[in-house]
Design a protein around this motif. Structure first.
Motif, short mmCIF file in Angstrom:
data_model
loop_
_atom_site.label_atom_id
_atom_site.label_comp_id
_atom_site.label_asym_id
_atom_site.label_seq_id
_atom_site.Cartn_x
_atom_site.Cartn_y
_atom_site.Cartn_z
N ALA A 133 6.40 0.66 7.10
CA ALA A 133 5.90 1.76 7.88
C ALA A 133 6.48 1.89 9.22
O ALA A 133 6.33 2.91 10.07
N GLY A 134 7.22 0.87 9.62
CA GLY A 134 8.00 0.81 11.01
C GLY A 134 6.75 0.94 12.10
O GLY A 134 5.84 0.30 12.04
N LYS A 135 7.06 1.91 13.04
CA LYS A 135 5.83 2.17 14.00
C LYS A 135 4.73 3.11 13.53
O LYS A 135 3.90 3.26 14.22
N GLY A 136 4.78 3.62 12.24
CA GLY A 136 3.61 4.16 11.77
C GLY A 136 3.79 5.89 11.78
O GLY A 136 2.85 6.61 11.89
N TYR A 137 4.89 6.30 12.01
CA TYR A 137 5.03 7.89 12.30
C TYR A 137 4.38 8.59 11.36
O TYR A 137 3.88 9.42 11.37
N GLN A 157 6.92 -7.63 13.55
CA GLN A 157 5.76 -7.65 14.11
C GLN A 157 5.66 -6.67 15.60
O GLN A 157 4.60 -6.01 15.96
N ALA A 158 6.83 -6.54 16.21
CA ALA A 158 6.86 -5.70 17.49
C ALA A 158 6.47 -4.39 16.91
O ALA A 158 5.95 -3.53 18.02
N VAL A 177 -0.65 -4.06 9.33
CA VAL A 177 -0.65 -5.25 8.65
C VAL A 177 1.06 -5.81 8.60
O VAL A 177 1.84 -5.01 8.10
N GLN A 178 1.15 -6.88 9.34
CA GLN A 178 2.40 -7.42 9.53
C GLN A 178 2.76 -8.37 7.93
O GLN A 178 1.85 -9.18 7.90
N GLY A 179 3.67 -7.96 7.52
CA GLY A 179 3.81 -8.66 6.05
C GLY A 179 5.09 -8.19 5.26
O GLY A 179 5.95 -7.31 5.70
#
Length: 405
Positions: A133-137, A157-158, A177-179
Motif C-alpha cells: 500500500a505504501g502510504k495508502g494513496y 513501518q514509517a 498492517v505492517q507486514g
C-alpha cells in the motif's frame, strides 16, 4: 464482462507462437553484440536499419504499430501485431475522486490512481485489501468512493504510520498492517477480505497475491502488474497450464523487455542515456581489448552526475570496481568512439525488440489471468488508462465463480 477460458487461451496460444518463433529478435542482451546478429539471416532488414538515424530509430520505438507495418516487409508475422496486442479499455464507473484526497500524491500517480479506481467494480463486498500500500494513496480513494473498509498492507513501518495518521485525521475507514507480503500471515489478510487490489505491485509481490487468492478465495481480485523481472527465481516460473507447456524460457533480462516501453522521454533524458550507454560500451571495448575477451562485462550503476567527469574518469572508476588495472598511454578517445558506434547498434536492436514488448507483456498478463481462471475465477483483462498516462495500464479483474453477479 469476463472473458471465457477459450478466449483467453486462444490469445495466449497466438502470442506464444509469435514470441516463440522470433526469439532471435528479442531474447539475448544487445550489449553483448558487436554487430546485428541477423546479418546473414535477414540482410535486407539489417540494411534498412543501417539507414536509420538515432532520431528515426527513436521515432519508430515510440510508434510500435507503425514499426510493425514496416518490419512486416522482412518479418511477415509482424502484421499480426495489432490484433495480438489489442486489449479493450475497461468501462469506467462514474467515480468522482475529490482532489482533496490528492494531498501529497504526485500528479501522474494521482491520475493513475483515479483511473484505476474508476475501473474497479463496486458491489463485491465491503472489506477491501490494498496490497503493497505504501502510504495508502489508493486506499484513500477506495475508502472514500467505494463504501469500503480498507486494510492496507505495507512493509515499511514509517509509511504505515503516515498512512494511518492521514486516515484518522480524515476519518477514513482504513487500517494499516505492517507486514511482509511474502509471509504466510499475509494470506490471512487475503482470506479476510472481499476484494483484494494491487496497483503496480512489482514482480513476485503481485504474483504472491494471486497465489494467496487461489488459496483463500476472496470474492474478487484486481491487479495491475508491474516490474515482471523482480522475481526471486533466476528464470520465470509460469503459473497457468498453458504457460507451463510453452517452449519459452524467460530470464530476468527477458522480463525487463516490457518495461522499456516508457512515456516519451525528454530530450535531456535521451542525451544522458546516450552518454552513459556510450561510456559503458566504450569501457567494454577497452576491457575486451585488455583481456582478449569477447564477452560483455557488466558494471554497477553510476551516479549520473559522475558522467560529467568524462569518459576517462568513468573508465578508471569502472576498472576499479571490476578489479582491472589500466595501463598508461591508453587512447581513451578511440574506445569512446567505438562505444558511440556500438550505441547505434544497440539502438537498432532495441528498435526491433520494440515489436515484442507489448506481446510479451500481454503473454505474462494472460498467464496470470489463465491461472486465476483455472482456479475458480471468472477473469478478464482490460486497460484502465491510456498508454500516455502509464504504459503499465493492463488490469486483471477476477471474480469468484460461485459469486458472479
Amino acid at each position: 464482462m469476463s472473458l471465457s477460458f477459450d478466449v483467453l487461451s486462444e490469445r495466449f496460444i497466438q502470442l506464444d507462437a509469435f514470441l516463440s518463433s522470433h526469439t532471435l529478435f528479442w531474447q539475448g542482451v544487445p550489449f553483448d553484440c558487436l554487430d546485428l546478429p541477423w546479418r546473414e539471416s535477414h540482410p535486407e532488414l539489417c540494411e534498412w536499419l543501417d539507414t536509420q538515424s538515432l532520431h528515426e530509430l527513436g521515432n519508430w520505438k515510440e510508434s510500435p504499430a507503425d514499426l510493425a507495418k514496416m518490419l512486416s516487409k522482412w518479418l511477415p508475422d509482424a502484421k499480426s501485431f495489432i490484433s495480438l496486442t489489442a486489449i479493450e479499455p475497461q468501462q469506467s464507473a462514474d467515480v468522482q475522486c475529490d482532489p482533496h484526497w490528492a494531498t501529497g500524491v504526485p500528479g501522474r500517480k494521482w491520475s493513475q490512481i483515479s483511473t484505476f479506481t474508476a475501473a474497479l467494480r463496486a458491489g463485491e463486498g465491503g472489506n477491501w485489501l490494498e496490497w503493497c500500500a505504501g502510504k495508502g494513496y489508493l486506499g484513500r480513494i477506495l475508502a472514500a468512493t467505494k463504501n469500503a473498509n480498507v486494510t492496507s498492507l505495507e512493509w515499511q513501518q514509517a509509511l504505515c504510520d503516515d498512512g494511518q495518521a492521514y486516515a484518522e485525521k480524515h476519518q477514513l475507514p482504513m487500517r494499516f498492517v505492517q507486514g511482509d507480503a511474502f509471509a504466510k500471515e499475509s494470506q490471512q489478510l487475503v482470506q479476510g477480505c472481499d476484494h483484494a487490489v494491487a496497483l503496480h505491485a512489482c514482480g513476485d509481490l503481485h504474483v504472491t497475491l494471486l497465489r494467496h487468492a487461489v488459496e483463500a478465495k476472496p470474492l474478487s481480485v484486481s491487479v495491475s502488474p508491474c516490474c515482471y523481472h523482480l522475481i526471486r527465481d533466476k528464470q520465470y516460473q509460469p503459473l497457468s497450464s498453458l504457460a507451463k507447456a510453452s517452449e519459452l524460457s524467460l530470464s530476468k533480462h527477458d522480463l525487463k523487455l516490457p518495461l522499456q516501453e516508457t512515456v516519451t522521454a525528454r530530450q535531456t533524458v535521451k542525451s544522458k542515456r546516450f552518454v552513459e550507454v556510450s561510456f559503458r560500451l566504450g569501457f567494454d571495448a577497452l576491457q575486451r581489448n585488455l583481456s582478449n575477451s569477447d564477452k560483455y562485462l557488466p558494471i554497477p550503476n553510476v551516479q549520473k552526475s559522475f558522467l560529467k567527469e568524462g569518459f576517462e574518469a568513468f573508465c578508471y572508476w569502472a576498472a576499479m570496481r571490476k578489479g582491472i588495472t589500466l595501463p598508461k598511454g591508453l587512447n581513451f578517445g578511440h574506445f569512446l568512439q567505438i562505444g558511440e558506434t556500438r550505441f547505434h547498434t544497440v539502438e537498432k536492436m532495441e528498435t526491433v525488440r520494440t515489436l515484442f514488448r507489448r506481446p510479451l507483456e500481454i503473454w505474462l498478463v494472460l498467464d496470470r489471468a489463465l491461472y486465476l481462471t483455472e482456479n475458480g475465477y471468472h477473469t478478464d483483462i482490460s486497460t484502465f488508462c491510456s498508454r500516455e498516462l502509464t504504459p503499465r495500464n493492463l488490469l486483471i479483474h477476477a471474480v469468484r465463480k460461485n459469486r458472479w453477479h
